[in-house]
Design an enzyme around this catalytic site. Structure first.
Site, PDB file in Angstrom:
ATOM      1  N   ARG A  40      -4.405  -3.712  11.547  1.00  0.00           N
ATOM      2  CA  ARG A  40      -4.954  -5.063  11.462  1.00  0.00           C
ATOM      3  C   ARG A  40      -4.467  -5.962  12.593  1.00  0.00           C
ATOM      4  O   ARG A  40      -5.248  -6.537  13.316  1.00  0.00           O
ATOM      5  CB  ARG A  40      -4.530  -5.666  10.117  1.00  0.00           C
ATOM      6  CG  ARG A  40      -5.022  -7.071   9.947  1.00  0.00           C
ATOM      7  CD  ARG A  40      -4.874  -7.539   8.534  1.00  0.00           C
ATOM      8  NE  ARG A  40      -5.551  -8.816   8.362  1.00  0.00           N
ATOM      9  CZ  ARG A  40      -5.852  -9.341   7.198  1.00  0.00           C
ATOM     10  NH1 ARG A  40      -5.549  -8.701   6.107  1.00  0.00           N
ATOM     11  NH2 ARG A  40      -6.465 -10.492   7.135  1.00  0.00           N
ATOM     12  N   ASP A  47       5.366  -5.707   5.503  1.00  0.00           N
ATOM     13  CA  ASP A  47       5.439  -7.129   5.727  1.00  0.00           C
ATOM     14  C   ASP A  47       5.685  -7.980   4.464  1.00  0.00           C
ATOM     15  O   ASP A  47       6.710  -8.654   4.343  1.00  0.00           O
ATOM     16  CB  ASP A  47       4.083  -7.523   6.328  1.00  0.00           C
ATOM     17  CG  ASP A  47       4.195  -8.842   7.046  1.00  0.00           C
ATOM     18  OD1 ASP A  47       5.290  -9.091   7.572  1.00  0.00           O
ATOM     19  OD2 ASP A  47       3.196  -9.590   7.055  1.00  0.00           O
ATOM     20  N   THR A  62       4.897   1.063   6.634  1.00  0.00           N
ATOM     21  CA  THR A  62       3.552   0.562   6.887  1.00  0.00           C
ATOM     22  C   THR A  62       2.871   1.508   7.843  1.00  0.00           C
ATOM     23  O   THR A  62       3.424   1.831   8.881  1.00  0.00           O
ATOM     24  CB  THR A  62       3.518  -0.847   7.515  1.00  0.00           C
ATOM     25  OG1 THR A  62       2.218  -1.021   8.130  1.00  0.00           O
ATOM     26  CG2 THR A  62       4.556  -1.038   8.588  1.00  0.00           C
ATOM     27  N   ASP A  91       0.562   0.793   9.658  1.00  0.00           N
ATOM     28  CA  ASP A  91       0.209   0.028  10.867  1.00  0.00           C
ATOM     29  C   ASP A  91       1.341   0.012  11.897  1.00  0.00           C
ATOM     30  O   ASP A  91       1.116  -0.290  13.063  1.00  0.00           O
ATOM     31  CB  ASP A  91      -0.142  -1.416  10.490  1.00  0.00           C
ATOM     32  CG  ASP A  91      -1.533  -1.524   9.884  1.00  0.00           C
ATOM     33  OD1 ASP A  91      -2.179  -0.487   9.683  1.00  0.00           O
ATOM     34  OD2 ASP A  91      -1.972  -2.657   9.614  1.00  0.00           O
ATOM     35  N   GLY A 105       0.831  -1.206   0.000  1.00  0.00           N
ATOM     36  CA  GLY A 105       0.000   0.000   0.000  1.00  0.00           C
ATOM     37  C   GLY A 105       0.861   1.249   0.000  1.00  0.00           C
ATOM     38  O   GLY A 105       1.946   1.262   0.564  1.00  0.00           O
ATOM     39  N   ARG A 127      -0.085  -4.270  -4.882  1.00  0.00           N
ATOM     40  CA  ARG A 127      -0.095  -5.300  -3.836  1.00  0.00           C
ATOM     41  C   ARG A 127       0.172  -6.652  -4.489  1.00  0.00           C
ATOM     42  O   ARG A 127      -0.715  -7.492  -4.597  1.00  0.00           O
ATOM     43  CB  ARG A 127      -1.433  -5.304  -3.110  1.00  0.00           C
ATOM     44  CG  ARG A 127      -1.695  -4.026  -2.318  1.00  0.00           C
ATOM     45  CD  ARG A 127      -2.986  -4.168  -1.505  1.00  0.00           C
ATOM     46  NE  ARG A 127      -3.352  -2.936  -0.855  1.00  0.00           N
ATOM     47  CZ  ARG A 127      -2.900  -2.535   0.335  1.00  0.00           C
ATOM     48  NH1 ARG A 127      -2.048  -3.295   0.993  1.00  0.00           N
ATOM     49  NH2 ARG A 127      -3.282  -1.401   0.860  1.00  0.00           N
ATOM     50  N   ASP A 134       3.695  -2.059  12.415  1.00  0.00           N
ATOM     51  CA  ASP A 134       3.883  -3.331  13.099  1.00  0.00           C
ATOM     52  C   ASP A 134       5.089  -4.128  12.616  1.00  0.00           C
ATOM     53  O   ASP A 134       5.217  -5.315  12.931  1.00  0.00           O
ATOM     54  CB  ASP A 134       2.601  -4.179  13.011  1.00  0.00           C
ATOM     55  CG  ASP A 134       2.188  -4.461  11.572  1.00  0.00           C
ATOM     56  OD1 ASP A 134       2.878  -3.986  10.645  1.00  0.00           O
ATOM     57  OD2 ASP A 134       1.177  -5.144  11.370  1.00  0.00           O
TER      58      ASP A 134
END
Lengths: 341, 341, 341, 341
Positions: free
Chosen positions: B171, B103, B125, B127, B10, B72, B129
């Site tokens: 997520r 990831d 990212t 996120d 993304g 993606r 993470d």
């Protein structure tokens, strides 16, 4: 417990987030009382208190400044103000004190701790030069504001084929200059860490304007100074309170560039806007985490320590360890500013 | 050297800062060639290249997205796309590859490195993470956007005496939810790290609205889920690409709160705005530092490593070490979100 | 048709929106050719052209400045530059010219029109003092920037019990000062429209600080001046290009307030940030509408007119009608600034 | 005089600026008393008053929402609530009433005026569809927020080669959609003023993606609908309070585009963020001017009128004149949105 709280030194965004967290955590988690002092150490000397309840901290998370007000005043033994501090704390039955401030406030805090008062400090300074912590409250917002200003000035520089000099804060360390310089894509960053040589600045600009551009942005920290023995002599100019005179180095740098290159050169001095207004989320989170950690530390009996961010963790560092140290911008970050010019 | 460069997964703000730094440092400092691949790994499979020169990176520092476009898509051995990657790299005489991604991209990068290609990766990212680094590109801007939205929603909540539910991305980890929740002064934050019990959420809101307020803000990470065996059953809902269905958990949480408390409750799903637009200074600086460090590492012969921020330093961590690990929000930060409610 | 296009005078946000609209409407709707001149009138004199295609206007809508560059130069008959303009236009077979600019550019445009060239003008000036139109391009963004700065300075004023003086642009009219003063909640606004009496300013501040506040914000337009015969004498200070010296009036006002009241008083000079950076939606829409209207007017054979916003409508006003007129802030708006102090 | 004050309908930014101006002008200029009613007309029915003093309006200028709270409730004769309104006004000795609100509030205000109460109204609605005034409070901020969101979504659209659909508010009029669409550079704007034909939308997108782009942005007003007899049937979906269901039209439009073009298409529903947070300077100034004008009008004995912005002037328009009229986006502005696509 009955915990005193003060904010000292210059104001900045994020202080209210810390105050709010201290009140919420103090009252809600432990049932402490939080007694604010107005106007920093001056309020302790004067016994100017404001007990803080939940209603005082409504809607303050996103507000700049400090709801307790602040003053550039520090207690000293010489004039009896240190004694006045201790007397007020005793009279008000203050069992421990949380001090939010920069260099001067932290120094005073350590001396008050030496006198037997339980103290936990929280670092704030938009200059970001407090040792022992990755970030101090207020710095992150200042970088955002400075970057936004550089972004704006960029378009004028480009449209008018100019050299734009931007003076930002940073007396002993160039954190704001280097970070906003990288983020704003400045061609040259002058920071106190690296005394500059005006000959090289001029040569760089001339080369750039000949090779592939017709404008440049130069970011100057207020504490930047010329290398001794280099072609431009300059002494840092101080005002009546010992503070650096805003615009002094910026005006000099702009004038030299204009005179030596002939390029149309203009100066912007950001000044007070750098320390005001809504804090960034980062400063709100930092203030919140520091506030919670300070109350936890006080409750656990810690004293003479400062809350600090190291990596992703909030830790406590002994106040005496950081006293008199100035955290400067490391070489690798200075290099990034240089290679991306 | 002839260095390949791709952005995968993304898009997010800060990618262009990294690309710009790679081009500036690669061309300016070392005289390398930088060969961009369009649309992430897909461009490597297809041999869709764009050699990058200084003119391509003008004015991109403050632009969101990625000038190389992204997709993606990740190469796999099963369908021959991994072979295609290696063939393109050989055909284009790529000596080393810089991969910017999350990831999936990092996982693919490590496999390509295993096949003998020199690879340095840069984590991105929203996120946040990715293990091994305090920050990944894009996260900081996302927190800013989410906080700004919560600030806005706050005034409506208060003016209308409502419960406002805000669904944000995240997520497997609740970094955006927890950070924007603290920064925005949310009353409740639901994150994947702590499966929630709707009974307790409801009890908290009822207590708060009885005691001292008539509005509340609830921030929900898209990957949040109810504790097994608690009063609300919920399974994470996936779309056709395996992605979480936007709004699914938010709608459920808002409906439950409305039904169980009777409070007027509304949902806002932030969605794509979280990953777009002008990067914050922090993301521009992070991208710039990562970009410079990646080129330095490649030039020094490093491979199968990722640039990472640890405290104030940029370091290299072995890609295999971080594979398959998810960095979740630590307990102390979750606690800050809780105690400041 | 082959239409020339230039941007003259100081740059500001919204110019690119107008350029983009002219190119889109010119090429797409009518099949015209749009020939840009670089650096305003100077580019016409020099024959420095850039034909504009769709690719030149990609992503420029949100960019400040002008992609055609600009210069503070206006053609005159005395030095032959007016002749040079006419020669270039003939040589380049320009059938009509769209001029975007302020006072000086519009004046020159009218003279060129008198010489037989078909001309439609678009008003831009952050001072907003062009007659005949409610808004000129750039003003709205400047008010936003000034208000944001006052918001920031507000928190410092309050935290430190200070008088903060903010100098903004506005030579012959105080539009920015009055609007940002109202929007920022300033206590005093000094505008060219109303020569001020420092005695009354001081009396107001003293009353306010005694009665119900310990800080104040004073917004000063760079063109503000003291009332003749009042207690403070001041003449507007001009630089070598005839421009107002930035900071001159602000420094004087701050010094007088400090000296006469004893209140801690500080100055911020906003300067160039007011004219740079991303345009507000209002300036983008205004630029877009003006651009479309200018092409429509040119195509319809109009000349010697200026696009103008009147209420919700875009209209055309004859250039000679607005020549030499300065649109000042009307009394009712000045009164709002006063009564809300 | 003893003047009542209420804010009705949905909250929006700028209401506090109006309240502040009313209090400042009412108390300071005329010595009136200002009696606030909480929760709009509901507070009048319930007799829920809050007398407003200077301390209530400190720091509210930059705050969104309304310090008086609001509710979507309007008095009716049928259920006795209109009588209750008149009784409260008499019991509280209210001599005149200032009502800030949209369509519903203004309609009720006119009926209360018919019953003999002196009333001056101030228009607010983010939809901007109140007749007789160029702007209503809240609209300008909503356009800014929507444009900012489109700017952010733009970079994702471009990086991922997607069609991004953005649903904004606007039930009977597409002011937000058209303005943010022009300002954000949207390719297609669907507004209630022009029922759309999905065939043409699809054809336009296919042409564009074939010719010179691989992404598009489509802005849809919540009240947009398909042209009768065209290829997509759609009825506006209403919720239990008669409000439009957020996301309904957006989801349908996105699904149709995806299905008919095969382009990767995503939806963002802006929702509540459009009506919250810090007001733009324009909304603060508008609220301030309306507030001052309303107090002036009340004091001068005016009744059954509404303050309105027409061009640069604040004027009074009779409430009955605007009743039942919806101000829609004029053709020339719709055309600008179309030609700049």
């Amino acid at each position: 417990m009955r915990i005193g709280l003060l904010t000292g030194g210059g104001d900045c965004p994020g202080l209210n987030a810390a105050i709010r967290a201290i009140v919420k955590q103090g009252l809600g988690e432990y049932g402490h009382q939080i007694i604010g002092f107005r106007n920093g150490w001056k309020g302790v000397v004067d016994g100017d208190i404001q007990p803080l309840e939940r209603q005082h901290i409504r809607n303050v998370l996103s507000m700049g400044g400090t709801l307790l007000s602040t003053a550039r005043f520090h207690p000293r033994e010489e004039d009896g103000s240190m004694d006045a501090v201790l007397q007020t704390l005793e009279a008000e039955k203050i069992e421990a004190l949380i001090c939010i401030g920069g260099d001067g406030t932290l120094h005073a805090a350590s001396k008050v701790a030496d006198a037997g008062v339980k103290i936990v400090a929280i670092p704030k300074t938009i200059d970001n030069d407090v040792a022992g912590t990755d970030l101090s409250i207020g710095f992150h917002t200042a970088v955002n504001i400075a970057t936004e200003a550089i972004d704006r000035i960029h378009t004028t520089a480009e449209s008018h084929n100019r050299v734009m000099v931007v003076e930002v804060m940073g007396r002993h360390a160039g954190w704001i200059a280097v970070n906003s310089g990288i983020a704003g894509g400045a061609e040259i960053v002058l920071a106190p860490e690296e005394p500059f040589d005006m000959d090289r600045v001029v040569k760089f600009l001339q080369h750039r304007h000949k090779a592939h551009a017709n404008f440049s942005i130069v970011v100057v920290a207020e504490g930047a100074h010329a290398r001794q023995g280099s072609s431009m002599e300059y002494e840092v100019q101080l005002g009546k309170y010992g503070e650096i005179v805003a615009g002094a180095i910026g005006e000099r740098v702009a004038a030299e560039i204009q005179a030596r290159t002939g390029f149309d050169t203009r100066l912007t001095v950001l000044g007070h806007v750098q320390r005001g207004g809504t804090p960034t989320p980062t400063d709100r989170i930092l203030g919140s985490r520091f506030g919670v950690a300070a109350v936890d530390a006080i409750t656990a009996g810690e004293t003479n320590v400062m809350t600090a961010l190291q990596g992703e963790d909030i830790v406590l560092v002994p106040l005496p360890e950081i006293a008199g140290r100035v955290k400067q911008v490391p070489d690798d970050l200075l290099r990034v500013a240089r290679v991306l010019a």
